[in-house]
Design a protein around this motif. Structure first.
Motif, PDB file in Angstrom:
ATOM      1  N   SER A 214       3.705  -0.090 -10.846  1.00 36.47           N
ATOM      2  CA  SER A 214       4.738  -0.201 -10.089  1.00 36.47           C
ATOM      3  C   SER A 214       4.266  -0.141  -8.593  1.00 36.47           C
ATOM      4  CB  SER A 214       5.609   0.937 -10.332  1.00 36.47           C
ATOM      5  OG  SER A 214       6.073   1.164 -11.780  1.00 36.47           O
ATOM      6  N   TYR A 215       4.989  -1.236  -7.951  1.00 34.60           N
ATOM      7  CA  TYR A 215       4.864  -1.255  -6.428  1.00 34.60           C
ATOM      8  C   TYR A 215       6.078  -0.543  -5.968  1.00 34.60           C
ATOM      9  CZ  TYR A 215       0.537  -4.033  -7.261  1.00 34.60           C
ATOM     10  OH  TYR A 215      -0.548  -4.567  -7.533  1.00 34.60           O
ATOM     11  N   LEU A 216       6.101   0.592  -5.288  1.00 33.89           N
ATOM     12  CA  LEU A 216       7.160   1.260  -4.675  1.00 33.89           C
ATOM     13  C   LEU A 216       6.853   1.775  -3.267  1.00 33.89           C
ATOM     14  CD1 LEU A 216       7.914   3.786  -7.632  1.00 33.89           C
ATOM     15  CD2 LEU A 216       8.813   1.501  -7.227  1.00 33.89           C
ATOM     16  N   PRO A 217       7.830   1.466  -2.571  1.00 37.45           N
ATOM     17  CA  PRO A 217       7.805   1.893  -0.847  1.00 37.45           C
ATOM     18  C   PRO A 217       7.884   3.395  -1.058  1.00 37.45           C
ATOM     19  CG  PRO A 217       9.969   0.796  -1.373  1.00 37.45           C
ATOM     20  CD  PRO A 217       9.195   0.581  -2.496  1.00 37.45           C
ATOM     21  N   HIS A 218       7.386   3.927   0.107  1.00 39.38           N
ATOM     22  CA  HIS A 218       7.576   5.393  -0.124  1.00 39.38           C
ATOM     23  C   HIS A 218       8.636   6.061  -0.479  1.00 39.38           C
ATOM     24  CE1 HIS A 218       3.389   5.700   1.139  1.00 39.38           C
ATOM     25  NE2 HIS A 218       3.227   7.003   1.410  1.00 39.38           N
ATOM     26  N   ARG A 219       9.816   5.728   0.058  1.00 37.12           N
ATOM     27  CA  ARG A 219      11.108   6.307  -0.034  1.00 37.12           C
ATOM     28  C   ARG A 219      11.524   6.184  -1.588  1.00 37.12           C
ATOM     29  NH1 ARG A 219      12.115   1.431   2.307  1.00 37.12           N
ATOM     30  NH2 ARG A 219      13.534  -0.036   1.133  1.00 37.12           N
ATOM     31  N   GLU A 220      11.006   5.237  -2.497  1.00 38.33           N
ATOM     32  CA  GLU A 220      11.174   5.088  -3.755  1.00 38.33           C
ATOM     33  C   GLU A 220      10.213   6.042  -4.590  1.00 38.33           C
ATOM     34  OE1 GLU A 220      11.957   1.353  -5.602  1.00 38.33           O
ATOM     35  OE2 GLU A 220      12.590   0.587  -3.718  1.00 38.33           O
ATOM     36  N   ALA A 221       9.043   6.094  -4.171  1.00 35.39           N
ATOM     37  CA  ALA A 221       7.853   6.868  -4.808  1.00 35.39           C
ATOM     38  C   ALA A 221       8.545   8.352  -4.416  1.00 35.39           C
ATOM     39  CB  ALA A 221       6.586   6.666  -4.173  1.00 35.39           C
ATOM     40  N   ALA A 222       9.213   8.742  -3.746  1.00 33.84           N
ATOM     41  CA  ALA A 222       9.385  10.150  -3.524  1.00 33.84           C
ATOM     42  C   ALA A 222      10.712  10.383  -4.401  1.00 33.84           C
ATOM     43  CB  ALA A 222      10.198  10.197  -1.908  1.00 33.84           C
ATOM     44  N   ASP A 223      10.777   9.775  -5.697  1.00 35.90           N
ATOM     45  CA  ASP A 223      11.710  10.078  -6.740  1.00 35.90           C
ATOM     46  C   ASP A 223      11.024  10.796  -7.733  1.00 35.90           C
ATOM     47  OD1 ASP A 223      13.718  10.455  -8.551  1.00 35.90           O
ATOM     48  OD2 ASP A 223      14.118   8.236  -8.943  1.00 35.90           O
ATOM     49  N   PRO A 224      11.722  12.331  -7.836  1.00 37.89           N
ATOM     50  CA  PRO A 224      10.835  13.274  -8.855  1.00 37.89           C
ATOM     51  C   PRO A 224      11.289  12.764 -10.056  1.00 37.89           C
ATOM     52  CG  PRO A 224      12.090  14.545  -7.158  1.00 37.89           C
ATOM     53  CD  PRO A 224      12.415  13.013  -6.887  1.00 37.89           C
ATOM     54  N   VAL A 225      12.465  12.356 -10.467  1.00 45.30           N
ATOM     55  CA  VAL A 225      12.894  11.761 -11.887  1.00 45.30           C
ATOM     56  C   VAL A 225      11.776  10.637 -12.391  1.00 45.30           C
ATOM     57  CG1 VAL A 225      14.595  10.839 -13.301  1.00 45.30           C
ATOM     58  CG2 VAL A 225      15.067  12.541 -11.367  1.00 45.30           C
TER      59      VAL A 225
END
Length: 346
Positions: A214-225
């Protein structure tokens, strides 16, 4: 065991003078070619060879009752030393070469090896502990120093080795682990292609499978779920493109919020000193810079080899990486070659 110097004229005399003696030196013809090699036990049929040998005194050793010939001693020691991942061969010049039964990671009980080599006449030498090897690679040599040893010496060594909780020497096979990768930075074009090719090459070399990328920006990579979901579906979670020196880096704070147990931030290794490790839902999580997946000479490659071989990435192991942690080109044996040619192993 007794040693005797056989006078040159006795070579042509009755066989009783030399029968059963073990050659301490090669037996050579007058032209210098070897007729019988060192360690050969003389038999009656060898009288022809002795007649053809150059005329000079002969050094022989005669074994006493209860002594074991060096070839048999080497075979027995090799069997006692090796685990299931190691194959022993026949003695060559009285040395048994042990080879890897499969691609895997060399495991050596270094303290036990030191104790074993402290016993008289025993000689065992191995590749370094933690070295990745291909099937068939020589991983150890086993021999005794003299041409024969007392049974008591072998018994003592075999008994000590039998009491070890694990074999002194083994090659642990790599396990088919599932790997999920979360990339927290933008990669495009040729750089992204190179990144993914290196990632697939590394995971597949170990026999693993890439179950997520997965390529996620930092804000999406900050999703604990999302991180918890990834960890539950894999055995190893790689988080690439992290800012590990920032305690508020979103991937790190999300991992902790997801219930991860921190193992260590920063490793005593270069390259790779800024990596972090945690454990989430029984899955090892490694935070790396994206360049760590391009190169094959960072601590990530050492961590991958250990984890795929079933080893724990715990604080004790990570702390031990400082010895030899300056990963210069001369230490390339630490790393898998991933099937690359020498000019590609950058």
């Amino acid at each position: 065991m007794r040693a005797e110097l056989l006078a040159a004229e006795a070579l042509r005399g009755p066989s009783s003078a030399w029968l059963g003696g073990i050659l301490c030196q090669d037996l050579k013809a007058p032209g210098g070619s070897v007729i019988l090699g060192k360690g050969h036990r003389l038999e009656r049929a060898d009288d022809v060879s002795l007649d053809a040998a150059e005329v000079r005194p002969l050094h022989l050793v005669f074994l006493d009752e209860g002594d074991v010939h060096e070839d048999e001693a080497a075979r027995r020691l090799a069997r006692a030393v090796a685990g299931d991942g190691v194959l022993g061969g026949r003695p060559v010049e009285s040395q048994v070469t042990c080879r890897a039964a499969q691609r895997g990671l060399v495991a050596v009980d270094q303290a036990a090896l030191k104790r074993l080599n402290s016993q008289p006449d025993v000689t065992v030498f191995t590749l370094p502990d933690g070295m990745p090897v291909e099937a068939g690679r020589a991983v150890a040599g086993v021999k005794v120093t003299p041409l024969g040893v007392p049974e008591s010496v072998l018994n003592a060594a075999e008994q000590e080795l039998a009491q070890l909780p694990l074999p002194l020497l083994d090659v642990k096979p790599f396990l088919p682990l599932r790997v999920d990768v979360v990339v927290c930075e933008s990669l495009s074009g040729a750089r992204r292609e190179r990144f993914e090719a290196a990632l697939h090459r590394k995971v597949e070399w170990f026999g693993g499978s890439l179950v997520g990328l997965s390529y996620l920006p930092h804000r999406e990579a900050a999703d604990p779920v999302a991180l918890r979901r990834s960890a539950r579906g894999c055995d190893l979670l790689l988080v690439a493109g992290v800012a590990s020196t920032d305690p508020l880096d979103p991937p790190w704070t999300a991992l902790i919020a997801a219930g991860a147990r921190p193992v260590r931030r920063g490793l005593p290794v270069h390259p790779g000193s800024s990596y972090w490790l945690a454990e989430l839902s029984g899955c090892a999580a490694i935070g790396v810079s994206s360049c760590g997946l391009f190169s094959r000479r960072t601590v990530l490659d050492i961590l991958l080899a250990r984890r795929f071989a079933g080893g724990a990435l715990d604080a004790e192991f990570l702390s031990s990486l400082g010895h030899g942690g300056l990963l210069a080109r001369e230490l390339s044996y630490h790393f898998p070659n991933y099937g690359l040619g020498e000019d590609e192993q950058s």
